[in-house]
Design a protein around this motif. Structure first.
Motif, PDB file in Angstrom:
ATOM      1  N   SER A 137       0.834  -1.207   0.000  1.00 26.40           N
ATOM      2  CA  SER A 137       0.000   0.000   0.000  1.00 26.40           C
ATOM      3  C   SER A 137       0.867   1.255   0.000  1.00 26.40           C
ATOM      4  N   LEU A 138       1.930   1.232   0.783  1.00 26.43           N
ATOM      5  CA  LEU A 138       2.825   2.389   0.835  1.00 26.43           C
ATOM      6  C   LEU A 138       3.527   2.598  -0.502  1.00 26.43           C
ATOM      7  N   LEU A 139       3.980   1.518  -1.119  1.00 24.86           N
ATOM      8  CA  LEU A 139       4.665   1.652  -2.405  1.00 24.86           C
ATOM      9  C   LEU A 139       3.717   2.189  -3.475  1.00 24.86           C
ATOM     10  N   ASN A 140       2.476   1.719  -3.490  1.00 25.52           N
ATOM     11  CA  ASN A 140       1.500   2.233  -4.449  1.00 25.52           C
ATOM     12  C   ASN A 140       1.211   3.710  -4.195  1.00 25.52           C
ATOM     13  N   TYR A 141       1.133   4.094  -2.920  1.00 25.40           N
ATOM     14  CA  TYR A 141       0.903   5.511  -2.588  1.00 25.40           C
ATOM     15  C   TYR A 141       2.071   6.364  -3.068  1.00 25.40           C
ATOM     16  N   PHE A 142       3.281   5.917  -2.833  1.00 23.20           N
ATOM     17  CA  PHE A 142       4.444   6.688  -3.264  1.00 23.20           C
ATOM     18  C   PHE A 142       4.522   6.793  -4.794  1.00 23.20           C
ATOM     19  N   LYS A 143       4.147   5.719  -5.492  1.00 23.50           N
ATOM     20  CA  LYS A 143       4.181   5.764  -6.944  1.00 23.50           C
ATOM     21  C   LYS A 143       3.115   6.703  -7.507  1.00 23.50           C
ATOM     22  N   ASP A 144       1.931   6.682  -6.893  1.00 26.28           N
ATOM     23  CA  ASP A 144       0.861   7.550  -7.375  1.00 26.28           C
ATOM     24  C   ASP A 144       1.138   9.026  -7.077  1.00 26.28           C
ATOM     25  N   LYS A 145       1.774   9.314  -5.949  1.00 27.42           N
ATOM     26  CA  LYS A 145       2.009  10.698  -5.519  1.00 27.42           C
ATOM     27  C   LYS A 145       3.480  11.088  -5.611  1.00 27.42           C
ATOM     28  N   HIS A 146       4.211  10.463  -6.503  1.00 24.44           N
ATOM     29  CA  HIS A 146       5.662  10.708  -6.506  1.00 24.44           C
ATOM     30  C   HIS A 146       5.998  12.154  -6.886  1.00 24.44           C
ATOM     31  N   GLU A 147       5.187  12.783  -7.706  1.00 22.03           N
ATOM     32  CA  GLU A 147       5.463  14.170  -8.063  1.00 22.03           C
ATOM     33  C   GLU A 147       5.237  15.100  -6.884  1.00 22.03           C
ATOM     34  N   GLN A 148       4.139  14.896  -6.155  1.00 21.91           N
ATOM     35  CA  GLN A 148       3.852  15.730  -4.983  1.00 21.91           C
ATOM     36  C   GLN A 148       4.850  15.482  -3.854  1.00 21.91           C
ATOM     37  N   LEU A 149       5.405  14.276  -3.814  1.00 19.49           N
ATOM     38  CA  LEU A 149       6.357  13.932  -2.756  1.00 19.49           C
ATOM     39  C   LEU A 149       7.810  14.173  -3.179  1.00 19.49           C
ATOM     40  N   PHE A 150       8.004  14.701  -4.387  1.00 13.51           N
ATOM     41  CA  PHE A 150       9.359  14.983  -4.903  1.00 13.51           C
ATOM     42  C   PHE A 150      10.227  13.721  -4.920  1.00 13.51           C
ATOM     43  N   LEU A 151       9.627  12.611  -5.346  1.00  8.48           N
ATOM     44  CA  LEU A 151      10.339  11.339  -5.432  1.00  8.48           C
ATOM     45  C   LEU A 151      10.327  10.870  -6.881  1.00  8.48           C
ATOM     46  N   SER A 152      11.425  10.317  -7.308  1.00 10.84           N
ATOM     47  CA  SER A 152      11.489   9.743  -8.650  1.00 10.84           C
ATOM     48  C   SER A 152      11.067   8.278  -8.596  1.00 10.84           C
ATOM     49  N   LEU A 153      10.565   7.786  -9.725  1.00  9.61           N
ATOM     50  CA  LEU A 153      10.154   6.387  -9.784  1.00  9.61           C
ATOM     51  C   LEU A 153      11.354   5.457  -9.622  1.00  9.61           C
ATOM     52  N   GLY A 154      12.508   5.895 -10.098  1.00 12.14           N
ATOM     53  CA  GLY A 154      13.704   5.074  -9.931  1.00 12.14           C
ATOM     54  C   GLY A 154      14.087   4.913  -8.464  1.00 12.14           C
ATOM     55  N   LEU A 155      13.946   6.005  -7.674  1.00  5.08           N
ATOM     56  CA  LEU A 155      14.261   5.921  -6.244  1.00  5.08           C
ATOM     57  C   LEU A 155      13.266   5.018  -5.525  1.00  5.08           C
ATOM     58  N   ILE A 156      11.990   5.109  -5.919  1.00  2.00           N
ATOM     59  CA  ILE A 156      10.979   4.249  -5.288  1.00  2.00           C
ATOM     60  C   ILE A 156      11.242   2.785  -5.607  1.00  2.00           C
ATOM     61  N   GLU A 157      11.618   2.481  -6.847  1.00  2.00           N
ATOM     62  CA  GLU A 157      11.932   1.100  -7.220  1.00  2.00           C
ATOM     63  C   GLU A 157      13.180   0.606  -6.492  1.00  2.00           C
ATOM     64  N   PHE A 158      14.149   1.507  -6.275  1.00  2.00           N
ATOM     65  CA  PHE A 158      15.347   1.102  -5.543  1.00  2.00           C
ATOM     66  C   PHE A 158      14.993   0.660  -4.123  1.00  2.00           C
ATOM     67  N   PHE A 159      14.175   1.447  -3.420  1.00  2.26           N
ATOM     68  CA  PHE A 159      13.790   1.061  -2.057  1.00  2.26           C
ATOM     69  C   PHE A 159      12.831  -0.134  -2.059  1.00  2.26           C
ATOM     70  N   GLU A 160      12.094  -0.286  -3.144  1.00  2.05           N
ATOM     71  CA  GLU A 160      11.234  -1.471  -3.245  1.00  2.05           C
ATOM     72  C   GLU A 160      12.071  -2.736  -3.321  1.00  2.05           C
ATOM     73  N   ASN A 161      13.161  -2.664  -4.052  1.00  7.20           N
ATOM     74  CA  ASN A 161      14.037  -3.835  -4.178  1.00  7.20           C
ATOM     75  C   ASN A 161      14.983  -3.987  -2.994  1.00  7.20           C
ATOM     76  N   ASN A 162      15.166  -2.916  -2.227  1.00 10.10           N
ATOM     77  CA  ASN A 162      16.079  -2.950  -1.077  1.00 10.10           C
ATOM     78  C   ASN A 162      15.350  -2.448   0.169  1.00 10.10           C
ATOM     79  N   ILE A 163      14.207  -3.042   0.425  1.00 11.78           N
ATOM     80  CA  ILE A 163      13.395  -2.629   1.568  1.00 11.78           C
ATOM     81  C   ILE A 163      14.114  -2.891   2.887  1.00 11.78           C
ATOM     82  N   ILE A 164      15.125  -3.776   2.835  1.00  6.69           N
ATOM     83  CA  ILE A 164      15.890  -4.086   4.040  1.00  6.69           C
ATOM     84  C   ILE A 164      16.604  -2.844   4.578  1.00  6.69           C
ATOM     85  N   LEU A 165      16.901  -1.876   3.687  1.00  2.73           N
ATOM     86  CA  LEU A 165      17.559  -0.649   4.143  1.00  2.73           C
ATOM     87  C   LEU A 165      16.646   0.160   5.058  1.00  2.73           C
TER      88      LEU A 165
END
Length: 229
Positions: A125-153
């Motif tokens: 749910s959090l990942l979907n929220y970040f992807k949908d609101k990435h412009e408002q949150l000043f996040l790039s899709l590449g950064l979101i995918e990086f944390f999705e693949n490295n959630i252990i961080l």
């Protein structure tokens, strides 16, 4: 049995833990560790506060709910670190700022544990929220995918935060009483020095009386010399 001999047992000198080299080294290491935690948390709080202000002011769709959550979390970081640093540096008010910062550590640990549970249970749910609101949150899709693949961080950061808060709570508790005792001894020593200086200072009234006494004796001696035999 000597009747003039006191029946009180001889006093046993109490060892001051601050004077012991081992304890002094231990307290120095604890002090440095706590200061480093305060330093790191203060700048983490400033970063979270700046980011939350940025996303709350984004137009036309500000993410105020998410921003307020980050602002409350950043306030805990900043207030706890500032009070802790002040309490370690200043010896006023029985180290009350240090005590407040100490008891804020379990609160911060609980907040960190709640965030850890939310991230663990609501990951998708959090990942979907970040992807949908990435412009408002000043996040790039590449950064979101990086944390999705490295959630252990993210898990590691939250676990490290919880461990740091428990460490800070333990170290401050072990140092606080010694700080208060040392402050009390320092104030007692200063008061003793001031009393000794006051006792050693010349009394103006006594000097005036001595001068009058010498003047009177001189007058009597002169009168005896000039008086006829």
């Amino acid at each position: 049995m000597n009747p003039f001999r006191s029946s009180r047992p001889p006093s046993v000198p109490v060892r001051d833990p601050i004077d012991d080299p081992t304890d002094n080294c231990c307290h120095s290491c604890q002090n440095v560790t706590v200061q480093l935690i305060h330093f790191a948390e203060f700048f983490i709080g400033l970063a979270l506060l700046g980011y939350s202000i940025a996303i709350s002011s984004h137009q036309p769709d500000p993410q105020r709910g998410f921003a307020w959550t980050l602002q409350l979390w950043s306030a805990l970081f900043i207030v706890a670190s500032a009070l802790g640093t002040l309490g370690l540096a200043k010896d006023h008010c029985r180290r009350i700022p240090l005590t407040i910062s100490c008891w804020m550590a379990p609160v911060q640990a609980i907040v960190g544990f709640v965030f850890l549970l939310i991230v663990y249970t609501q990951r998708e749910s959090l990942l979907n929220y970040f992807k949908d609101k990435h412009e408002q949150l000043f996040l790039s899709l590449g950064l979101i995918e990086f944390f999705e693949n490295n959630i252990i961080l993210i898990y590691g950061f939250l676990l490290l935060h919880i461990a740091a808060e428990f460490t800070r709570f333990s170290f401050i508790n072990s140092m606080k009483e010694d700080f208060i005792l040392r402050d009390r001894a320092k104030r007692s020593g200063l008061l003793r020095v001031e009393e000794e200086e006051k006792d050693d200072a010349p009394d103006d009234h006594d000097d005036h009386w001595a001068a009058n006494n010498r003047r009177r004796n001189n007058d009597i001696a002169k009168s005896n010399i000039t008086s006829p035999l």
